[in-house]
Design a protein around this motif. Sequence first.
Motif, PDB file in Angstrom:
ATOM      1  N   ASP A 278     -31.732 -46.200 122.242  1.00  0.00           N
ATOM      2  CA  ASP A 278     -30.800 -47.323 122.270  1.00  0.00           C
ATOM      3  C   ASP A 278     -30.080 -47.437 120.921  1.00  0.00           C
ATOM      4  O   ASP A 278     -29.578 -48.483 120.550  1.00  0.00           O
ATOM      5  CB  ASP A 278     -31.509 -48.638 122.611  1.00  0.00           C
ATOM      6  N   ASN A 279     -30.032 -46.306 120.203  1.00  0.00           N
ATOM      7  CA  ASN A 279     -29.463 -46.260 118.864  1.00  0.00           C
ATOM      8  C   ASN A 279     -28.616 -44.998 118.729  1.00  0.00           C
ATOM      9  O   ASN A 279     -29.099 -43.882 118.948  1.00  0.00           O
ATOM     10  CB  ASN A 279     -30.604 -46.265 117.830  1.00  0.00           C
ATOM     11  N   ILE A 280     -27.339 -45.171 118.366  1.00  0.00           N
ATOM     12  CA  ILE A 280     -26.414 -44.041 118.300  1.00  0.00           C
ATOM     13  C   ILE A 280     -26.813 -43.059 117.195  1.00  0.00           C
ATOM     14  O   ILE A 280     -26.710 -41.840 117.362  1.00  0.00           O
ATOM     15  CB  ILE A 280     -24.981 -44.541 118.064  1.00  0.00           C
ATOM     16  N   ALA A 281     -27.267 -43.570 116.047  1.00  0.00           N
ATOM     17  CA  ALA A 281     -27.634 -42.690 114.941  1.00  0.00           C
ATOM     18  C   ALA A 281     -28.728 -41.705 115.361  1.00  0.00           C
ATOM     19  O   ALA A 281     -28.725 -40.541 114.939  1.00  0.00           O
ATOM     20  CB  ALA A 281     -28.080 -43.512 113.739  1.00  0.00           C
ATOM     21  N   MET A 282     -29.650 -42.166 116.199  1.00  0.00           N
ATOM     22  CA  MET A 282     -30.723 -41.281 116.651  1.00  0.00           C
ATOM     23  C   MET A 282     -30.202 -40.233 117.634  1.00  0.00           C
ATOM     24  O   MET A 282     -30.689 -39.100 117.665  1.00  0.00           O
ATOM     25  CB  MET A 282     -31.847 -42.101 117.289  1.00  0.00           C
TER      26      MET A 282
END
Length: 302
Positions: free
Chosen positions: A226-230
Amino acid sequence: MQREDLADLNAFLAVAEERSFTRAAARLGTSQSALSHTIRRLEARVGVRLLTRTTRNVAPTQAGERLLGTLRPALESIGSELTALAELRSRPAGTIRITTAEHAARTVIWPALERLLPDHPDIHVELSIDSSFTDIVAGRFDAGVRLGEALAKDMVAVRIGPDLRMAVVGAPAYFAAHPIPRTPQDLAEHNCINLRLLSSGALYAWELERDGREIRVRVEGQLAFDNIAMIVRAATAGFGLGFVMEDQVAAEIADGRLVRVLEDWCPAFAGYHLYFPSRRQPSAAFAVLVEALRYRPADGAR
């Protein structure tokens, strides 16, 4: 209307919004017993029960919901007008609360604040970073930020950013072991990195389009975040294909850590807009912030 009527209605609004006498009392700076007495007095005066009370919850009755629907915009309008009158002075002042996604905060809002705030020390800005579709009225925000295609029709919308594009990307090591996808249908044969939407809890269906033909692809793979960086980190490490904003992977594409595919299926779409209720009376500080954020294309570019 008597003066005490307005105070009692404001007390009812606080309890109905907070769904708690304890939180409402703290918000109003009064005691819980005094607030309970105020609500009982209001219910006795109107002759109907406005709130249902249990040991764990407080909620408006049908009559309470009807009153709430009329009361909230009326008191907000009064509050906005009083704020505007108070700010009729040489320097705009006040606190502005905005709900926004992290990407918009980082790429659009913060650059504008860096330019604006040094010249306006009496303006205070609070950003709530939230990817879900927050109700700005219920959350008592002055404004919110969303993509142009997701705006409600009863809101004033001010464009604050350029058009955006998505990008399908994968690492060279991944493509050394997998064929490059040429069509959206080819994604079914790939290990794709899913995005879990905070707003609904569902997995995001990749939205692709070419020549007016729109396709939503529900991809599968080992990973979901739920995190774009990941997602970017996992794609760069070779764990599959990611689908993100192109500016979020521009550096990785430029230095060869990621390879872009299906570019012809990723057209530009409407960028970020600042939105707020049409009935809102903007304060001087809010008007200054809107102008600082307003998108002005250079040389007619979108």
